[in-house]
Design an enzyme around this catalytic site. Structure first.
Site, PDB file in Angstrom:
ATOM      1  N   THR A 191      -3.873   1.230   7.373  1.00 42.11           N
ATOM      2  CA  THR A 191      -2.847   0.864   6.410  1.00 42.11           C
ATOM      3  C   THR A 191      -1.552   1.562   6.792  1.00 42.11           C
ATOM      4  OG1 THR A 191      -2.368   0.490   4.066  1.00 42.11           O
ATOM      5  CG2 THR A 191      -3.275   2.640   4.618  1.00 42.11           C
ATOM      6  N   CYS A 230       2.463   6.149  -2.089  1.00 40.94           N
ATOM      7  CA  CYS A 230       1.091   5.632  -2.175  1.00 40.94           C
ATOM      8  C   CYS A 230       0.123   6.597  -1.481  1.00 40.94           C
ATOM      9  CB  CYS A 230       0.986   4.271  -1.501  1.00 40.94           C
ATOM     10  SG  CYS A 230       1.960   2.971  -2.283  1.00 40.94           S
ATOM     11  N   HIS A 276      -5.435   1.300  -0.524  1.00 38.32           N
ATOM     12  CA  HIS A 276      -4.017   1.687  -0.482  1.00 38.32           C
ATOM     13  C   HIS A 276      -3.548   1.732  -1.936  1.00 38.32           C
ATOM     14  CE1 HIS A 276       0.036   1.316   1.716  1.00 38.32           C
ATOM     15  NE2 HIS A 276       0.315   1.560   0.445  1.00 38.32           N
TER      16      HIS A 276
END
Length: 160
Positions: free
Chosen positions: A23, A29, A46
């Site tokens: 990711t 995040c 994520h």
């Protein structure tokens, strides 16, 4: 070469075979990896936000929130036969500096705390982390070796 599975923002993936879970764009995040090395099971989410209770949507995007993402990954891994789960996390940076920093603007810190709380509640040991700071990250989890490779903007590469 293992298959690469890309996980977008608010998405998650679970695999029963050797893969590279990747990711990009982890700012505030948090990338959550939960895996069972012995059984060859791995997963990544994520996570964008700390708590699904803030969602106004009738159907919650499971991968978007720390509480729902961790719960779903654990459920799916256990259904796949996982016994000895471990976790690694990365991300949660404070990407923007505000003159008057209100608690609600500290999303990175809140995401980190929420992910750790969800892991603790699920009794999943957190074996490695690279969190905080002010730079974005891209992460790759190599399920066959258990290595998490983290590329941090303006910093370099770290392996945990």
């Amino acid at each position: 070469m293992d298959e690469v599975i890309r996980i977008g923002i608010a998405e998650y993936a679970v695999s029963r075979k050797p893969v590279v879970l990747r990711t990009a764009g982890l700012g505030s995040c948090v990338g959550v990896i939960i895996y069972d090395q012995e059984r060859g099971l791995s997963s990544m989410a994520h996570v964008m936000l700390p708590d699904s209770a803030i969602s106004r949507d009738i159907t919650v995007e499971v991968g978007k929130f720390a509480d729902t993402a961790v719960t779903e990954l654990v459920k799916r891994l256990r259904q796949g036969g996982a016994i000895r789960l471990r976790a690694k996390i990365a991300g949660g940076a404070q990407m923007f500096q505000f003159k008057y920093e209100h608690e609600s603007m500290r999303i990175g810190e809140r995401n980190i705390a929420a992910v750790k709380a969800a892991l603790q509640q699920a009794k999943i040991p957190l074996v490695a982390e690279d969190v905080g700071g002010t730079n974005g990250r891209t992460i790759e989890f190599h399920s066959s070796s258990g290595r998490l490779v983290i590329r941090t903007v303006n910093v370099g590469t770290l392996e945990i």
